[in-house]
Design a protein around this motif. Structure first.
Motif, short mmCIF file in Angstrom:
data_model
loop_
_atom_site.label_atom_id
_atom_site.label_comp_id
_atom_site.label_asym_id
_atom_site.label_seq_id
_atom_site.Cartn_x
_atom_site.Cartn_y
_atom_site.Cartn_z
N TYR A 166 0.81 -1.21 0.00
CA TYR A 166 0.00 0.00 0.00
C TYR A 166 0.85 1.27 0.00
O TYR A 166 2.02 1.26 0.37
N ASP A 167 0.24 2.34 -0.49
CA ASP A 167 0.84 3.69 -0.47
C ASP A 167 2.16 3.76 -1.23
O ASP A 167 3.02 4.58 -0.92
N ASN A 168 2.34 2.90 -2.23
CA ASN A 168 3.52 2.99 -3.08
C ASN A 168 3.20 3.86 -4.30
O ASN A 168 2.06 3.90 -4.76
N THR A 169 4.22 4.53 -4.83
CA THR A 169 4.07 5.33 -6.04
C THR A 169 5.05 4.83 -7.09
O THR A 169 6.26 4.78 -6.83
N ILE A 170 4.52 4.46 -8.24
CA ILE A 170 5.33 3.87 -9.31
C ILE A 170 5.21 4.77 -10.54
O ILE A 170 4.10 5.02 -11.03
N THR A 171 6.34 5.24 -11.05
CA THR A 171 6.35 6.14 -12.19
C THR A 171 7.29 5.62 -13.27
O THR A 171 8.48 5.41 -13.01
N ASN A 172 6.75 5.39 -14.46
CA ASN A 172 7.55 4.99 -15.62
C ASN A 172 8.26 3.66 -15.37
O ASN A 172 9.49 3.58 -15.43
N GLN A 173 7.48 2.64 -15.11
CA GLN A 173 8.02 1.30 -14.89
C GLN A 173 8.14 0.59 -16.23
O GLN A 173 7.13 0.26 -16.86
N GLN A 174 9.38 0.35 -16.68
CA GLN A 174 9.62 -0.22 -18.00
C GLN A 174 9.74 -1.74 -17.93
O GLN A 174 10.07 -2.30 -16.90
N LYS A 175 9.50 -2.39 -19.08
CA LYS A 175 9.60 -3.84 -19.10
C LYS A 175 11.04 -4.28 -19.27
O LYS A 175 11.87 -3.58 -19.84
N VAL A 176 11.34 -5.46 -18.73
CA VAL A 176 12.61 -6.15 -18.94
C VAL A 176 12.25 -7.44 -19.65
O VAL A 176 11.64 -8.33 -19.07
N GLY A 177 12.61 -7.56 -20.93
CA GLY A 177 12.03 -8.62 -21.74
C GLY A 177 10.55 -8.34 -21.88
O GLY A 177 10.15 -7.27 -22.32
N LEU A 178 9.71 -9.29 -21.49
CA LEU A 178 8.27 -9.06 -21.48
C LEU A 178 7.75 -8.69 -20.10
O LEU A 178 6.60 -8.29 -19.95
N LEU A 179 8.60 -8.86 -19.08
CA LEU A 179 8.16 -8.64 -17.71
C LEU A 179 8.17 -7.16 -17.36
O LEU A 179 9.11 -6.43 -17.68
N GLY A 180 7.15 -6.75 -16.66
CA GLY A 180 7.09 -5.37 -16.21
C GLY A 180 5.69 -5.05 -15.71
O GLY A 180 4.73 -5.77 -15.97
N GLY A 181 5.58 -3.95 -14.99
CA GLY A 181 4.30 -3.53 -14.45
C GLY A 181 4.37 -3.26 -12.97
O GLY A 181 5.44 -2.99 -12.42
N GLY A 182 3.22 -3.37 -12.31
CA GLY A 182 3.12 -2.91 -10.94
C GLY A 182 3.34 -3.97 -9.89
O GLY A 182 4.42 -4.08 -9.32
N ILE A 183 2.32 -4.80 -9.61
CA ILE A 183 2.32 -5.65 -8.42
C ILE A 183 1.90 -7.06 -8.79
O ILE A 183 0.84 -7.26 -9.42
N VAL A 184 2.71 -8.04 -8.41
CA VAL A 184 2.40 -9.45 -8.64
C VAL A 184 2.46 -10.17 -7.29
O VAL A 184 3.50 -10.16 -6.63
N LEU A 185 1.36 -10.79 -6.91
CA LEU A 185 1.30 -11.53 -5.65
C LEU A 185 0.79 -12.93 -5.92
O LEU A 185 -0.15 -13.12 -6.70
N GLY A 186 1.38 -13.93 -5.26
CA GLY A 186 0.93 -15.29 -5.46
C GLY A 186 1.17 -16.17 -4.26
O GLY A 186 2.23 -16.13 -3.64
N GLY A 187 0.16 -16.97 -3.92
CA GLY A 187 0.32 -17.99 -2.89
C GLY A 187 0.01 -17.56 -1.49
O GLY A 187 0.37 -18.26 -0.54
N PHE A 188 -0.71 -16.44 -1.29
CA PHE A 188 -0.94 -15.93 0.06
C PHE A 188 -2.35 -16.25 0.54
O PHE A 188 -3.34 -15.72 0.02
N GLY A 189 -2.41 -17.09 1.56
CA GLY A 189 -3.62 -17.24 2.34
C GLY A 189 -3.64 -16.19 3.44
O GLY A 189 -2.76 -15.33 3.52
N LEU A 190 -4.63 -16.26 4.29
CA LEU A 190 -4.76 -15.26 5.35
C LEU A 190 -3.72 -15.49 6.45
O LEU A 190 -3.35 -16.62 6.75
N SER A 191 -3.28 -14.40 7.04
CA SER A 191 -2.29 -14.47 8.11
C SER A 191 -2.90 -15.08 9.37
O SER A 191 -4.07 -14.85 9.69
N ALA A 192 -2.08 -15.83 10.10
CA ALA A 192 -2.51 -16.35 11.40
C ALA A 192 -2.22 -15.38 12.53
O ALA A 192 -2.60 -15.61 13.67
#
Length: 523
Positions: free
Chosen positions: A246-272
Motif C-alpha cells: 500500500y501507499d507505493n508510487t510507481i512512475t515509468n516502470q519499464q519492461k525487462v524482456g516481457l516482464l514489467g508492471g506494478g504488483i504481482v502476488l501469489g500464494g498468500f492465504g490469510l495471516s494467522a
C-alpha cells in the motif's frame, strides 16, 4: 553502551583504539568485536570513504534490547563503503544489527548479502545503495536460512540491473521470510531480471519455504524496470500467509524482456497473526506501467485490491491489464480502483493476443469487482482461458471508451458462473460490439447499460439492460433516468460511499453529489 570509530586507513594516528574519531581504528580489519570492543548496545561510526576488496561483516551479534548500530553519519566526516570488482560485499550474518546512514557502492557483486540461521532483527535505515548487475540487498536463499523481523526503511536505491531487494529460493531447500517491512524507500533507475523487489519461490522448494506477514508500503519507484513488486510462489494456494502492499508510487516502470508492471502476488492465504488482517493491495499510485503485469496480477490466494490509481498501461504481448484474477485466486475482491489508458499491445484484434482489459478473469473462483472506474481500455471486462473453476460477480463498475468490446467471453471461459450486472459501458466507435461471446449462450449479463456500440457478437442483451446515453457528469455519474437511481433507498452505504437502493444504482460511483469521486492525476 559505547561509541566506536573506524576510518579508512592508519594515516591519522599511531594510536588506534577505536574510542574516538582521532584514535579510530584504521580499516575494517582493525575493529575489535565483543569483550573490550563493539558489542550489543554499541554504535560503530564508519568515518570517511572506505574501499574494500574483501567481504566485511560485523563479528558480533546484538540482542532485541541491545542492538549493534553501524552508521555513517558522523558529523565531522560522513562514511561510505565502496567494494571493488570481485565477490566482495557487506555480509550481514549476525542478528540485531542496524546499518544506518551509510552509502554503500557495489563493485560487480551485492551491496549487502544477508545470511543467518536465522537472521533476526536486521534493520537497514536511511542508507544509500548504488548497485551493479547483482541484487543490492540479497536475502540469500540457502537451506535452513530464515529472515525474521526485518525492517528496510528510508533508504535510497540507485541504478543496478540485478534487483533492489530479492529472495529467490529454488531446489530442495527450506528457507523463509517472516515479519518483513519494506517502507519509505526510493528506488531510482533500479531493475532486475524480474523486477525491483523480487521474492520468488520456485515450485521445487520444500514445504517449509514460505513468506509470512510481508508489508511493503510508502516506497517510490522511478524509471525502474521489470515488475515493481513481486511476492510470488510456489504455485500452491495459501502456502504463504499475510501480505499488504500500500501507499507505493510507481512512475515509468519499464519492461525487462516481457516482464514489467506494478504488483504481482501469489500464494498468500490469510495471516494467522491476530492483528494482521486480510491480504490487501491499496492506495498505490501508478503512472506508466509497461509489461505483462499491468497494475495488479494476483494468484493462488485470497486478496482485496482497492482504492488504487493507475494510468498508461501497455504490454508487448498478452495481459497488461488493470486487475487480473488468475491461477487459483479465490474469494478475492477489487473495488474503488481508478484505472485509465490501458493501451494493451496495440493489436486491434484482441482475440489474437488478449491484452488491455480493465479487469481480466481467468482461473479464479468466487471473485468480485465493484465500484471500479476504467477509462480508455481495449476491453472493459474479459473472461479468458481457464484451467479449473471460474466464477465471478462483476457489478456497479463503469467502463469508458472500450475499443474492442465492453465485455468479452472467450471460447474457453465459463459461460454459466460469471455474472455482470448494473455496469455502464461506453465505446470509442459505433462499430465496436458491446459484448463478444465466443462460447455458448451467456446468461450472466443483466441490468447493464451499453451505450454507443455496434452489434453484439454471439450475445443477445438481457431484457433488463439498455443502450441509452448515460449522460455522465464530471464525476462519471449518470444523469439519465434510465441509469440514475430510481429504487427504494435501503439505508446505509458501501465502503466508498455508494448508497444502497433496490433496484440498485448503475455504474461505479454514488450520485448524491456533483463533486467528482474520481479525479485525473498528473500525466
Amino acid at each position: 553502551m559505547a561509541d566506536w570509530y573506524v576510518r579508512p586507513d592508519t594515516s591519522h594516528s599511531g594510536t588506534r583504539d577505536g574510542t574516538s574519531y582521532g584514535t579510530a581504528w584504521g580499516g575494517w580489519t582493525e575493529i575489535v568485536w565483543g569483550g573490550a570492543g563493539v558489542k550489543g548496545g554499541d554504535t560503530l561510526y564508519v568515518c570517511g570513504a572506505h574501499t574494500y576488496s574483501q567481504i566485511i561483516r560485523p563479528e558480533w551479534a546484538g540482542s532485541s534490547s541491545n542492538r549493534i548500530t553501524i552508521r555513517g553519519d558522523y558529523a565531522t566526516e560522513p562514511g561510505s563503503i565502496t567494494f571493488v570488482s570481485g565477490a566482495y560485499y557487506f555480509n550481514l550474518d549476525k542478528s540485531y544489527v542496524t546499518l544506518q546512514s551509510l552509502t554503500i557502492t557495489a563493485g560487480n557483486n551485492r551491496c549487502i548479502g544477508v545470511t543467518g540461521v536465522p537472521n533476526t532483527g536486521f534493520w537497514l535505515k536511511n542508507c544509500t545503495l548504488i548497485g551493479s548487475a547483482i541484487t543490492m540487498v540479497d536475502f540469500m536463499a540457502i537451506n535452513n536460512f530464515a529472515y525474521v523481523d526485518t525492517v528496510i526503511d528510508g533508504n535510497i536505491f540507485v541504478a543496478g540491473t540485478g534487483s533492489g531487494i530479492s529472495w529467490r529460493p529454488s531446489g530442495a531447500m527450506a528457507t523463509n521470510l517472516s515479519n518483513m517491512q519494506i517502507s519509505n524507500n526510493a528506488f531510482n533507475g533500479v531493475s532486475g531480471p524480474r523486477g525491483v523487489i523480487t521474492f520468488l519461490s520456485l515450485d521445487d522448494v520444500l514445504a517449509g519455504t514460505k513468506m509470512t506477514d510481508i508489508r511493503i508500503f510508502g516506497n517510490t519507484y522511478t524509471d525502474c524496470g521489470g515488475v515493481a513488486i513481486e511476492c510470488y510462489g510456489p504455485t500452491v494456494y495459501g502456502r504463504n500467509s499475510g501480505i499488504k502492499v500500500y501507499d507505493n508510487t510507481i512512475t515509468n516502470q519499464q519492461k525487462v524482456g516481457l516482464l514489467g508492471g506494478g504488483i504481482v502476488l501469489g500464494g498468500f492465504g490469510l495471516s494467522a497473526t491476530p492483528d494482521f488482517g486480510p491480504n490487501d493491495v491499496y492506495n498505490n499510485k501508478c503512472y506508466g506501467l509497461h509489461g505483462l503485469s499491468g497494475l495488479a496480477n494476483i494468484f493462488y490466494g485470497t486478496y482485496r485490491v482497492f482504492n488504487n490509481y493507475a494510468e498508461n498501461i501497455t504490454t508487448a504481448d498478452i495481459d497488461g491489464c488493470g486487475i487480473l484474477f488468475d491461477h487459483d485466486c479465490r474469494d478475492s475482491v477489487a473495488f474503488g480502483n481508478e484505472i485509465r489508458d490501458l493501451w494493451g499491445n496495440g493489436n486491434p484484434d484482441n482475440s489474437i493476443r488478449p491484452s488491455g482489459s480493465g479487469i481480466l478473469m481467468l482461473d479464479a473462483t468466487n471473485c468480485t469487482a465493484y465500484g471500479n472506474l476504467i477509462v480508455n481500455c481495449v476491453t472493459g471486462i474479459s473472461f479468458g482461458n481457464k484451467l479449473s473453476g471460474q466464477s465471478s460477480n462483476i457489478f456497479n463498475n463503469t467502463f469508458i471508451n472500450c475499443s474492442y468490446a465492453g465485455a468479452y467471453m472467450m471460447a474457453t471461459a465459463n459461460n454459466t458462473t460469471n455474472v455482470i450486472r448494473n455496469n455502464i459501458f461506453t465505446t470509442t466507435t459505433d462499430t465496436t460490439p458491446a459484448v463478444r461471446v465466443n462460447s455458448a449462450v451467456w446468461t450472466g449479463e443483466s441490468n447493464n447499460c451499453f451505450h454507443g456500440f455496434g452489434a453484439n457478437v454471439g450475445h443477445t442483451f438481457a431484457i433488463s439492460s439498455n443502450t441509452n446515453n448515460p449522460d455522465f457528469n464530471d464525476a462519471y455519474r449518470p444523469q439519465s433516468v434510465s441509469c440514475k437511481r430510481n429504487g427504494v433507498y435501503l439505508g446505509g452505504k458501501d465502503f466508498h460511499g455508494k448508497h444502497f437502493y433496490n433496484p440498485p444504482n448503475i455504474g461505479a460511483v454514488d450520485d448524491t453529489t456533483n463533486t467528482p469521486r474520481y479525479t485525473l492525476r498528473y500525466r
